[in-house]
Scaffold this motif. Structure first.
Motif, PDB file in Angstrom:
ATOM      1  N   ILE A 152       0.835  -1.473  -0.044  1.00  8.85           N
ATOM      2  CA  ILE A 152      -0.352  -0.402  -0.202  1.00  8.85           C
ATOM      3  C   ILE A 152       1.149   1.382  -0.182  1.00  8.85           C
ATOM      4  O   ILE A 152       1.312   1.387   0.906  1.00  8.85           O
ATOM      5  CB  ILE A 152      -1.132  -0.160   1.078  1.00  8.85           C
ATOM      6  N   GLU A 153       0.506   2.160  -0.885  1.00 11.37           N
ATOM      7  CA  GLU A 153       0.952   3.444  -1.385  1.00 11.37           C
ATOM      8  C   GLU A 153       1.266   4.856  -0.295  1.00 11.37           C
ATOM      9  O   GLU A 153      -0.538   4.670   0.068  1.00 11.37           O
ATOM     10  CB  GLU A 153       1.326   4.354  -2.251  1.00 11.37           C
ATOM     11  N   LEU A 154       1.432   5.011   1.195  1.00 12.49           N
ATOM     12  CA  LEU A 154       1.011   5.844   1.635  1.00 12.49           C
ATOM     13  C   LEU A 154       1.540   7.892   1.216  1.00 12.49           C
ATOM     14  O   LEU A 154       2.378   8.035   1.359  1.00 12.49           O
ATOM     15  CB  LEU A 154       1.969   6.211   2.986  1.00 12.49           C
ATOM     16  N   VAL A 155       0.986   8.615   0.558  1.00 15.80           N
ATOM     17  CA  VAL A 155       1.306  10.019  -0.108  1.00 15.80           C
ATOM     18  C   VAL A 155       1.907  10.460   1.091  1.00 15.80           C
ATOM     19  O   VAL A 155       0.219  10.777   1.352  1.00 15.80           O
ATOM     20  CB  VAL A 155       1.047  10.398  -1.508  1.00 15.80           C
ATOM     21  N   LEU A 189      -7.771  -0.289   7.588  1.00 13.99           N
ATOM     22  CA  LEU A 189      -6.942   0.415   7.231  1.00 13.99           C
ATOM     23  C   LEU A 189      -7.101   0.807   8.706  1.00 13.99           C
ATOM     24  O   LEU A 189      -6.222   1.390   9.147  1.00 13.99           O
ATOM     25  CB  LEU A 189      -6.933   1.253   6.016  1.00 13.99           C
ATOM     26  N   HIS A 190      -7.980   1.409   9.202  1.00 14.87           N
ATOM     27  CA  HIS A 190      -7.926   1.732   9.781  1.00 14.87           C
ATOM     28  C   HIS A 190      -7.828   0.652  11.840  1.00 14.87           C
ATOM     29  O   HIS A 190      -6.930   1.600  12.391  1.00 14.87           O
ATOM     30  CB  HIS A 190      -9.912   2.641  10.811  1.00 14.87           C
ATOM     31  N   ASP A 191      -8.044   0.027  11.645  1.00 15.11           N
ATOM     32  CA  ASP A 191      -7.977  -0.922  12.024  1.00 15.11           C
ATOM     33  C   ASP A 191      -6.325  -0.998  13.207  1.00 15.11           C
ATOM     34  O   ASP A 191      -5.769  -1.040  13.513  1.00 15.11           O
ATOM     35  CB  ASP A 191      -8.421  -2.471  12.217  1.00 15.11           C
ATOM     36  N   ALA A 192      -5.055  -1.118  11.333  1.00 12.70           N
ATOM     37  CA  ALA A 192      -4.574  -1.279  10.948  1.00 12.70           C
ATOM     38  C   ALA A 192      -2.770  -0.288  11.705  1.00 12.70           C
ATOM     39  O   ALA A 192      -2.593   0.034  13.033  1.00 12.70           O
ATOM     40  CB  ALA A 192      -3.520  -1.368  10.470  1.00 12.70           C
ATOM     41  N   PHE A 193      -3.948   1.263  11.328  1.00 15.21           N
ATOM     42  CA  PHE A 193      -3.415   2.217  11.884  1.00 15.21           C
ATOM     43  C   PHE A 193      -3.566   2.553  13.784  1.00 15.21           C
ATOM     44  O   PHE A 193      -2.554   3.046  14.950  1.00 15.21           O
ATOM     45  CB  PHE A 193      -3.704   3.574  11.556  1.00 15.21           C
ATOM     46  N   HIS A 194      -4.907   2.180  13.753  1.00 13.33           N
ATOM     47  CA  HIS A 194      -5.313   1.643  15.313  1.00 13.33           C
ATOM     48  C   HIS A 194      -4.431   1.313  16.297  1.00 13.33           C
ATOM     49  O   HIS A 194      -3.418   1.827  17.437  1.00 13.33           O
ATOM     50  CB  HIS A 194      -6.599   1.755  15.698  1.00 13.33           C
ATOM     51  N   GLN A 195      -4.097   0.234  15.884  1.00 16.95           N
ATOM     52  CA  GLN A 195      -3.312  -1.303  17.174  1.00 16.95           C
ATOM     53  C   GLN A 195      -2.204  -0.176  17.130  1.00 16.95           C
ATOM     54  O   GLN A 195      -1.038  -0.627  17.895  1.00 16.95           O
ATOM     55  CB  GLN A 195      -3.182  -1.702  15.943  1.00 16.95           C
ATOM     56  N   ALA A 196      -1.297   0.086  15.941  1.00 17.75           N
ATOM     57  CA  ALA A 196      -0.027   1.045  15.658  1.00 17.75           C
ATOM     58  C   ALA A 196       0.510   1.526  16.937  1.00 17.75           C
ATOM     59  O   ALA A 196       1.184   1.838  17.340  1.00 17.75           O
ATOM     60  CB  ALA A 196       0.403   0.892  14.089  1.00 17.75           C
ATOM     61  N   LEU A 197      -0.623   2.752  16.250  1.00 18.15           N
ATOM     62  CA  LEU A 197      -0.831   3.730  17.863  1.00 18.15           C
ATOM     63  C   LEU A 197      -1.038   4.031  19.203  1.00 18.15           C
ATOM     64  O   LEU A 197      -0.509   4.255  20.170  1.00 18.15           O
ATOM     65  CB  LEU A 197      -1.652   4.896  17.121  1.00 18.15           C
ATOM     66  N   LEU A 247      -1.602  -5.117   9.710  1.00 12.46           N
ATOM     67  CA  LEU A 247      -2.235  -6.030   8.566  1.00 12.46           C
ATOM     68  C   LEU A 247      -2.462  -7.288   8.145  1.00 12.46           C
ATOM     69  O   LEU A 247      -1.316  -7.611   8.815  1.00 12.46           O
ATOM     70  CB  LEU A 247      -1.472  -4.953   6.974  1.00 12.46           C
ATOM     71  N   PRO A 248      -3.695  -7.621   7.395  1.00 13.99           N
ATOM     72  CA  PRO A 248      -3.551  -9.363   7.155  1.00 13.99           C
ATOM     73  C   PRO A 248      -2.725  -9.280   6.469  1.00 13.99           C
ATOM     74  O   PRO A 248      -2.573  -8.955   4.959  1.00 13.99           O
ATOM     75  CB  PRO A 248      -5.028  -9.060   6.813  1.00 13.99           C
TER      76      PRO A 248
END
Length: 343
Positions: free
Chosen positions: A56-59, A289-297, A83-84
């Motif tokens: 996934i590209e994060l611009v 996407l939300h869950d991946a970033f939330h868990q990271a945060l 991410l899965p």
């Protein structure tokens, strides 16, 4: 049985077998068709469940080295682990136009979740109000707010001023000489300066850069005299000093830096960084996407890394992030109208 009867019997038998075969074939075709439809549905569901199947590209809409870029890289690496599958989130810097170039790239991407943006208030909200951008804030799906940014006004440590009052006196005594760097004409950093310029009738010059990092580099090199940017780690640089903070309250990180509000100015500008996706992305992918970033945060080590680079961690889900964006649209429209930049 004579020869004629035998022949007739054989013909009738062949026709009967053919009819049965045709019926059986039709039944099998129907079964296969039904099975095929079910397989198509399963395939579509599997595709959603298997996201992501590639990186996934994060611009990041600013140059490398600034505060937003630093935060984007920290959170992208951490979210990749949640991410899965084994795919990762890769940061792509796409600077230009005060962040408009990067967000335009996200806007023009497919809504399949493989291109997302690390958005901040200026290019997401203010720029579309002023410029004829191809997008508006409504053209994106807010996924998650990551941090709240507090813009700061920086100067070199050896400057002949060390507070707001001394700086105002200096620029009034030297009209048309003071140059300050910004990461875009309609970023919150410049809107603050434009409001202050109007209120105090200042003759100062804005110089746009492709991000806070290049602006700070130019400041340290003597090309400009100040910088109204998100400081990142620059606030701890011994070659620099922070003159004021235009946020609603003092920063937990820079507790000694006063706000403009404390100095009697009705000028408040705050920003954020959050993840956005092109409009139309499926709810399943939004959730992944939300869950991946939330868990990271939520990871204490990630929080420590962000805070050590002077980022104020501030989680908000997609709905809360959307509400903040809508409020900012109202506030920035009023500010830009008061400044005479829009009707």
């Amino acid at each position: 049985m004579n020869k004629f009867q035998l022949t007739l019997t054989l013909i009738l038998g062949v026709l009967f077998i053919a009819a049965c075969s045709s019926s059986l074939g039709s039944s099998e075709d129907d079964t296969e068709a039904t099975s095929g439809d079910s397989g198509s549905s399963d395939s579509s569901e599997d595709a959603a469940n298997s996201f992501p199947e590639e990186s996934i590209e994060l611009v990041v809409p600013f140059s490398a080295g600034g505060g937003g870029d630093t935060a984007g890289r920290i959170i992208a690496e951490a979210a990749s682990k949640h991410l899965p599958g084994d795919e990762s989130i890769v940061v792509v810097n796409s600077p230009g136009g005060g962040g408009v170039v990067g967000l335009t790239e996200v806007f023009n991407s497919k809504s399949d979740g493989y291109t997302i943006g690390f958005a901040t208030r200026g290019p997401l909200v203010a720029e579309p109000l002023v410029q004829d951008t191809s997008y508006s804030a409504d053209d994106f799906e807010p996924i998650i707010r990551i941090i709240n940014n507090q813009q700061m006004f920086l100067a070199r440590a050896d400057a002949p001023y060390s507070n707001v009052e001394e700086w105002l006196e200096y620029v009034k005594e030297n009209p048309g000489e003071f140059k300050y760097g910004i990461s875009g004409q309609n970023t919150e950093g410049n809107l603050v300066m434009q409001e202050l310029k109007k209120e105090e009738n200042l003759d100062i010059i804005s110089v746009p850069f492709e991000g806070g990092g290049p602006a700070v580099t130019a400041l340290k090199g003597g090309e400009i005299d100040g910088a109204s940017v998100f400081p990142g780690t620059s606030g701890d640089d011994e070659e620099l000093q922070i003159i004021f903070n235009p946020s609603s309250e003092r920063s937990d990180i820079y507790e000694d830096v006063p706000t403009l509000k404390e100095k009697g100015y009705d000028i408040v500008k705050e920003s954020y960084n959050g993840i956005i996706a092109p409009e139309g992305i499926s709810e399943d992918k939004q959730e992944i996407l939300h869950d991946a970033f939330h868990q990271a945060l939520e990871n204490p080590k990630v929080q420590e890394m962000l805070e050590s680079s002077n980022q104020d961690v501030s989680y908000g889900d997609g709905e809360e992030f959307q509400e903040q964006i809508e409020q900012d649209m109202e506030d920035d429209k009023e500010t830009l109208q008061d400044m005479g930049l829009i009707e």
